[in-house]
Design a protein around this motif. Structure first.
Motif, short mmCIF file in Angstrom:
data_model
loop_
_atom_site.label_atom_id
_atom_site.label_comp_id
_atom_site.label_asym_id
_atom_site.label_seq_id
_atom_site.Cartn_x
_atom_site.Cartn_y
_atom_site.Cartn_z
N SER A 46 0.85 -1.19 0.00
CA SER A 46 0.00 0.00 0.00
C SER A 46 0.88 1.24 0.00
O SER A 46 2.01 1.21 0.48
CB SER A 46 -0.89 0.01 1.23
N ARG B 292 -3.92 0.79 5.55
CA ARG B 292 -2.98 0.20 4.60
C ARG B 292 -2.89 -1.29 4.80
O ARG B 292 -2.67 -2.06 3.86
CB ARG B 292 -1.60 0.85 4.77
N LEU B 293 -3.04 -1.72 6.05
CA LEU B 293 -2.99 -3.14 6.34
C LEU B 293 -4.30 -3.82 5.95
O LEU B 293 -4.31 -4.94 5.45
CB LEU B 293 -2.71 -3.37 7.83
N THR C 165 -4.95 -3.93 1.39
CA THR C 165 -3.64 -4.11 0.78
C THR C 165 -3.62 -3.57 -0.64
O THR C 165 -4.49 -3.87 -1.44
CB THR C 165 -3.25 -5.60 0.77
#
Ligand SMILES: [Zn+2]
Length: 55
Positions: free
Chosen positions: A14, A30-31, A34
């Motif tokens: 990301s 962002r986690l 993805t």
């Protein structure tokens, strides 16, 4: 086993900053998403505008 090689392949990372507004994208997002390139706000906007974006 061939499966192991696939599992080790890195996921698309990301971006740290939104490509639209340049705001930093929270690590949690962002986690969770993805490969995302936009903050939640811009992502929502893009979807509303009918553009197709994965992530
Ligand atoms: Zn943004």
């Amino acid at each position: 086993m061939a499966l192991a090689a696939h599992k080790a392949a890195p996921l698309k990372a990301s971006l740290k900053d939104c490509i639209d507004c340049d705001d930093p994208i929270p690590e949690a997002r962002r986690l969770a998403a993805t490969g995302c390139a936009r903050c939640a706000e811009c992502q929502e906007l893009s979807e509303k505008m009918g553009a197709r974006y994965a992530g």
